[in-house]
Scaffold this active site. Structure first.
Site, short mmCIF file in Angstrom:
data_model
loop_
_atom_site.label_atom_id
_atom_site.label_comp_id
_atom_site.label_asym_id
_atom_site.label_seq_id
_atom_site.Cartn_x
_atom_site.Cartn_y
_atom_site.Cartn_z
CB SER A 1 -0.91 0.01 1.23
OG SER A 1 -0.14 0.08 2.42
CG HIS A 2 0.58 6.16 -0.41
ND1 HIS A 2 0.59 6.84 0.79
CD2 HIS A 2 1.23 6.96 -1.30
CE1 HIS A 2 1.21 8.00 0.64
NE2 HIS A 2 1.60 8.10 -0.61
CB ALA A 3 0.93 3.87 4.54
#
Length: 330
Positions: A287-289
């Protein structure tokens, strides 16, 4: 932890799209690119990039001003984070080469190919988002030509085309749709897991509602006393939790605090250099995070399901990004 360090550097061999806005803002702040260049290259990415009715960052000079203000004292910090991670990466590779003589070159090639896949995945999404700016530009222009303004965002495409042909009766549908949209937009974020039929209005009105789980069968799974998730990026950090509902509240995150939120996307990236760690309710290792935190060397725990419910703004917590745990300190 060494393996995680070896896998970073995705941004070093070609710009990673998720890192683009913060790197572009740093270059803009140093005068290496103009505002027009920043808007053209990165202005289509933002926290609400799938919502056609919301202006893109590239259309909003105030957005750029706000981000630059936030970066004013952190430009050196961003570069320092990247340099520190680059050093950790090469030290990890050196240990690998020492432990497995003769295997470094082959492993570096495997990692290079993997990093290229990650960059391509990110670039594909970024270029896809450009289409939403085209859709927005078309719709905004239709509103200007017809005098309907923002009401055009509440029309389906056939209705919008009919309006452009002179049929203004389609605008009668806009007020109810706008009211419905505003009603649902005002509700709190839905639970991370929903089982069965879900009435968001009734759920939002329940003072005992849970943000982690909704089960229409009436099952009452106990609320977990712990916050655990996927190991997003390694490292252990203690600090103050700053629970943020949306990127518009980004100025509340002070340097050295721990960002706690439901989910991040590229619009949140400029906050990451200020964060000591990142914790999210939703997300996974890709994911982005997770990706941005790994590139900057910031510990992250993602996909906890209940972080924003269990942690309160101002709590002191310990984040262990290697084990995927978040501990509430006394």
């Amino acid at each position: 932890m060494a393996a995680e360090a070896m896998l970073t550097g995705v941004n070093a061999d070609g710009e990673l799209a998720s890192m683009g806005p913060v790197m572009g803002l740093s270059r803009l702040a140093r005068g290496e690119i103009t505002r027009e260049e920043f808007a053209r290259r990165y202005g289509h990415r933002g926290p609400h990039e799938f919502e056609v009715s919301i202006a893109r960052p590239g259309e909003d000079p105030a957005w750029i001003d706000a981000q630059l203000a936030g970066l004013r004292d952190l430009r050196a910090g961003t570069e320092e984070l990247l340099e520190r991670q680059a050093k950790a990466r090469e030290e990890a590779w050196a240990r690998f080469a020492q432990r497995y003589p003769g295997k470094e070159a082959a492993m570096r090639e495997r990692v290079r190919r993997w990093n290229a896949v990650v960059r391509d995945r990110e670039s594909a999404r970024s270029e896809n988002i450009r289409a939403f700016w085209v859709l927005r530009a078309f719709t905004v222009r239709a509103g200007e030509l017809t005098g309907a303004g923002a009401d055009v965002f509440f029309l389906h495409l056939p209705e919008l085309l009919a309006l452009l042909r002179g049929d203004r009766s389609v605008l009668e549908k806009a007020p109810v749709r706008r009211a419905t949209y505003e009603h649902y937009a005002a509700l709190p974020p839905y639970p991370a897991l929903i089982v069965g039929r879900f009435d968001p209005v009734r759920w939002a009105a329940d003072p005992d509602r849970r943000a982690d789980l909704y089960d229409a069968r009436g099952a009452t799974a106990p609320v977990s006393d712990t916050v655990t998730g996927f190991p997003g990026a390694p490292g252990v950090v203690e600090g103050v939790a700053r629970v943020i509902a949306g990127p518009e509240e980004g100025e509340r995150l002070k340097p050295g605090e721990i960002l706690v939120t439901t989910l991040t996307n590229v619009g949140w990236t400029p906050m990451f250099p200020r964060a000591a760690a990142v914790v999210t309710d939703m997300g996974a290792p890709l994911s982005h995070a997770s990706i941005v935190a790994r590139e900057l060397g910031i510990p992250a725990v993602v996909g906890t399901g209940n972080a924003t419910m269990r942690l309160r703004d101002g709590d002191r917590i310990r984040v262990d990004g290697e084990r995927g745990t978040v501990e509430l300190l006394g």
